[in-house]
Write a protein that holds these residues in place. Structure first.
Motif, PDB file in Angstrom:
ATOM      1  N   PHE A 170      46.519  49.977  44.770  1.00  0.00           N
ATOM      2  CA  PHE A 170      46.821  49.406  43.462  1.00  0.00           C
ATOM      3  C   PHE A 170      46.349  47.964  43.346  1.00  0.00           C
ATOM      4  O   PHE A 170      46.014  47.505  42.259  1.00  0.00           O
ATOM      5  CB  PHE A 170      48.319  49.506  43.168  1.00  0.00           C
ATOM      6  N   GLN A 171      46.311  47.253  44.451  1.00  0.00           N
ATOM      7  CA  GLN A 171      45.873  45.855  44.408  1.00  0.00           C
ATOM      8  C   GLN A 171      44.396  45.746  44.064  1.00  0.00           C
ATOM      9  O   GLN A 171      43.996  44.903  43.261  1.00  0.00           O
ATOM     10  CB  GLN A 171      46.203  45.177  45.741  1.00  0.00           C
ATOM     11  N   GLU A 172      43.559  46.591  44.668  1.00  0.00           N
ATOM     12  CA  GLU A 172      42.135  46.582  44.324  1.00  0.00           C
ATOM     13  C   GLU A 172      41.916  47.087  42.896  1.00  0.00           C
ATOM     14  O   GLU A 172      41.039  46.590  42.191  1.00  0.00           O
ATOM     15  CB  GLU A 172      41.345  47.427  45.320  1.00  0.00           C
ATOM     16  N   ARG A 173      42.727  48.037  42.465  1.00  0.00           N
ATOM     17  CA  ARG A 173      42.608  48.519  41.088  1.00  0.00           C
ATOM     18  C   ARG A 173      42.942  47.405  40.091  1.00  0.00           C
ATOM     19  O   ARG A 173      42.295  47.275  39.054  1.00  0.00           O
ATOM     20  CB  ARG A 173      43.521  49.718  40.859  1.00  0.00           C
ATOM     21  N   GLU A 174      43.948  46.609  40.394  1.00  0.00           N
ATOM     22  CA  GLU A 174      44.300  45.495  39.511  1.00  0.00           C
ATOM     23  C   GLU A 174      43.183  44.457  39.468  1.00  0.00           C
ATOM     24  O   GLU A 174      42.849  43.931  38.400  1.00  0.00           O
ATOM     25  CB  GLU A 174      45.600  44.843  39.963  1.00  0.00           C
ATOM     26  N   SER A 175      42.583  44.169  40.609  1.00  0.00           N
ATOM     27  CA  SER A 175      41.466  43.216  40.657  1.00  0.00           C
ATOM     28  C   SER A 175      40.276  43.739  39.860  1.00  0.00           C
ATOM     29  O   SER A 175      39.589  42.972  39.184  1.00  0.00           O
ATOM     30  CB  SER A 175      41.049  42.948  42.104  1.00  0.00           C
ATOM     31  N   TYR A 176      40.051  45.037  39.936  1.00  0.00           N
ATOM     32  CA  TYR A 176      38.988  45.642  39.130  1.00  0.00           C
ATOM     33  C   TYR A 176      39.314  45.509  37.644  1.00  0.00           C
ATOM     34  O   TYR A 176      38.468  45.128  36.838  1.00  0.00           O
ATOM     35  CB  TYR A 176      38.803  47.122  39.502  1.00  0.00           C
ATOM     36  N   ASP A 177      40.531  45.823  37.283  1.00  0.00           N
ATOM     37  CA  ASP A 177      40.958  45.820  35.890  1.00  0.00           C
ATOM     38  C   ASP A 177      40.875  44.433  35.264  1.00  0.00           C
ATOM     39  O   ASP A 177      40.448  44.276  34.121  1.00  0.00           O
ATOM     40  CB  ASP A 177      42.391  46.347  35.803  1.00  0.00           C
ATOM     41  N   MET A 178      41.253  43.416  35.993  1.00  0.00           N
ATOM     42  CA  MET A 178      41.314  42.065  35.436  1.00  0.00           C
ATOM     43  C   MET A 178      40.010  41.278  35.568  1.00  0.00           C
ATOM     44  O   MET A 178      39.707  40.427  34.737  1.00  0.00           O
ATOM     45  CB  MET A 178      42.446  41.272  36.098  1.00  0.00           C
TER      46      MET A 178
END
Length: 158
Positions: free
Chosen positions: A109-117
């Protein structure tokens, strides 16, 4: 100034750059994106078995994007575990960094958040898609050069 982990990586012939120590004395290293996956596996085998956090930030408008990983060596009977911060910088034009999901599952989820933002693409991530913003959202909200769509500044609102 070179820390303990940096000295060990030099002995192993692993390319990196020491960025010094933070205010708590935690060593910070820079790893190139193309070397990051192999270095991550080596760090896991060396004992850094816990990904405390992963975050990303925009270094400067129009500049590099950074992904930071805070790793900890969790061992039985040790009350002051060894920590390290790894920073991987990627160009804004092609921000690709290998995913470490397969090394530390907590990166999901942390890498997904970095991708999203920020729009950093994590290669080989099993489900890299937006997690906070709607799928229809255009752009990367935490980039310093981001302009919000349909934004009108409210003046004299009182």
């Amino acid at each position: 100034m070179q820390g303990r982990l940096s000295a060990w990586l030099v002995k192993q012939g692993l390319v990196h750059r020491s960025l010094g120590f933070d205010y708590q004395g935690i060593e910070t290293l820079q790893i190139k994106p193309e070397d990051w996956h192999s270095v991550a596996v080596i760090l896991y085998v060396y004992g850094y078995n816990y990904l405390r956090s992963q975050c990303a930030y925009d270094v400067a408008p129009g500049g590099l994007l950074a992904s930071a990983y805070h790793l900890t060596r969790i061992e039985y009977g040790v009350d002051q575990p060894e920590e390290v911060c790894i920073k991987v910088f990627a160009p804004r034009s092609n921000p690709k960094i290998p995913s470490v999901f397969w090394v530390w599952k907590s990166a999901n989820f942390q890498e997904r958040e970095s991708y999203d933002m920020l729009g950093i693409l994590y290669d080989n991530h099993p489900r890299l898609k937006r997690i906070l913003m709607p799928e229809s959202w255009i752009g990367w909200p935490l980039r310093k050069d981001y302009i919000a769509p349909n934004f009108y500044e409210i003046q004299d609102a009182y």
